[in-house]
Motif scaffolding. Structure first.
Motif, PDB file in Angstrom:
ATOM      1  N   ARG A  78       0.854  -1.193   0.000  1.00  0.00           N
ATOM      2  CA  ARG A  78       0.000   0.000   0.000  1.00  0.00           C
ATOM      3  C   ARG A  78       0.883   1.234   0.000  1.00  0.00           C
ATOM      4  O   ARG A  78       1.972   1.227   0.573  1.00  0.00           O
ATOM      5  N   ILE A  79       0.391   2.309  -0.605  1.00  0.00           N
ATOM      6  CA  ILE A  79       1.075   3.598  -0.565  1.00  0.00           C
ATOM      7  C   ILE A  79       0.403   4.439   0.503  1.00  0.00           C
ATOM      8  O   ILE A  79      -0.820   4.633   0.473  1.00  0.00           O
ATOM      9  N   ARG A  80       1.166   4.892   1.492  1.00  0.00           N
ATOM     10  CA  ARG A  80       0.638   5.703   2.576  1.00  0.00           C
ATOM     11  C   ARG A  80       0.972   7.161   2.301  1.00  0.00           C
ATOM     12  O   ARG A  80       2.149   7.523   2.172  1.00  0.00           O
ATOM     13  N   THR A  81      -0.072   7.978   2.150  1.00  0.00           N
ATOM     14  CA  THR A  81       0.098   9.397   1.828  1.00  0.00           C
ATOM     15  C   THR A  81      -0.755  10.240   2.766  1.00  0.00           C
ATOM     16  O   THR A  81      -1.614   9.697   3.479  1.00  0.00           O
ATOM     17  N   ALA A 127       6.022  10.453   1.316  1.00  0.00           N
ATOM     18  CA  ALA A 127       5.054   9.361   1.316  1.00  0.00           C
ATOM     19  C   ALA A 127       5.822   8.085   1.628  1.00  0.00           C
ATOM     20  O   ALA A 127       7.047   8.052   1.579  1.00  0.00           O
ATOM     21  N   ARG A 128       5.086   7.040   1.993  1.00  0.00           N
ATOM     22  CA  ARG A 128       5.716   5.794   2.420  1.00  0.00           C
ATOM     23  C   ARG A 128       5.084   4.631   1.679  1.00  0.00           C
ATOM     24  O   ARG A 128       3.871   4.624   1.432  1.00  0.00           O
ATOM     25  N   ILE A 129       5.914   3.661   1.327  1.00  0.00           N
ATOM     26  CA  ILE A 129       5.412   2.416   0.749  1.00  0.00           C
ATOM     27  C   ILE A 129       5.534   1.325   1.790  1.00  0.00           C
ATOM     28  O   ILE A 129       6.617   1.122   2.356  1.00  0.00           O
ATOM     29  N   GLU A 174      10.630   5.024   1.761  1.00  0.00           N
ATOM     30  CA  GLU A 174      10.119   6.399   1.785  1.00  0.00           C
ATOM     31  C   GLU A 174      10.411   7.012   0.425  1.00  0.00           C
ATOM     32  O   GLU A 174      11.451   6.749  -0.187  1.00  0.00           O
ATOM     33  N   ILE A 175       9.469   7.855  -0.056  1.00  0.00           N
ATOM     34  CA  ILE A 175       9.652   8.528  -1.351  1.00  0.00           C
ATOM     35  C   ILE A 175       9.412  10.027  -1.190  1.00  0.00           C
ATOM     36  O   ILE A 175       8.856  10.467  -0.182  1.00  0.00           O
TER      37      ILE A 175
END
Lengths: 162, 162
Positions: A31-34, A55-57, A133-134
């Motif tokens: 999931r991508i957490r934004t 954002a975090r994966i 982390e992105i």
């Protein structure tokens, strides 16, 4: 279908769409957490970057070893699933265009296979925790992830730009 | 599974993979017609471009109107399905790397969701015939197509390159 976007004037669907989507099946690999939910999501990834929110994966922990070799500072191509999209639109009329345009001439999430693609920068890699982390991304919190690929100039830039 | 690639030394699968792939379903929206079959396919898209062979997209004719607005000379991002790939590999040992590397650090077709992404140039657009010509691509003839998107610099180049 109740929460799918309504048709705008000029938008043309393929009646019934392409039928059951059964040519191949997908795994959601994480999931991508934004910070974004419906109503406050930036219009595009440039606007998300301007907010410097990060954002975090969160990857399926079973796949953690598959992150081996990725490093902070590396650009990657993310593929993810736009699960609130319509899949039957041929012509679309988003607010930013003058006249209805073909689905394949737009980056709209509404398309036969609602796979989104964004190129982002890794800012942290934790193989053990199966997280990345992105720098930023413009999707809702909880968006299903499909793939992570190293971004490579000769593949990911068209030939007139490379 | 009979025609899937065999494991190389150092390659690690997830036993049983992620299970039945049923989180979402895909439509094959067309086929990519190329000169390549198993055994003579270029190693990568740069090698395919060097041969200047061109390639053609044959879209499902029901989707022809969705090409409206695409034009020759425009760069596009293609997503397509690598239907001969393994989906269970965590670490892979392709010939060009020294040590086994995580699947998500490689562009290998073998990945949980074997979706390939390539940025190419449109060289002809025929909406009526539902066909596109492109400069080159490095996939087998008949590869199933999943999506066509306009290539956009702010989305498709990572922030340190844009």
């Amino acid at each position: 279908m109740a929460d799918l976007p309504a048709l705008r004037p000029g938008e043309i669907p393929l009646p019934g769409g392409l039928g059951p989507a059964a040519d191949a099946g997908l795994h959601f690999i994480g999931r991508i957490r934004t910070p974004w939910a419906r109503g406050d999501c930036p219009r595009n990834i440039a606007a998300a970057r301007a907010q410097m929110s990060g954002a975090r994966i969160e990857l399926d922990p079973r796949l953690a070893p598959a992150l081996t070799g990725l490093r902070s500072g590396q650009p990657v191509l993310l593929l993810y699933w736009m699960h609130h999209a319509r899949r039957d639109l041929l012509l679309q009329a988003p607010k930013h265009v003058d006249a209805p345009r073909g689905t394949f001439a737009l980056r709209s999430p509404n398309r036969p296979n609602p796979i989104a693609a964004s190129s982002v920068l890794l800012t942290a890699v934790d193989v053990t925790a199966a997280t990345l982390e992105i720098d930023a991304i413009d999707c809702f919190d909880g968006t299903p992830l499909l793939d992570i690929k190293p971004w490579i100039e000769t593949v990911d830039m068209p030939p007139d730009r490379a």
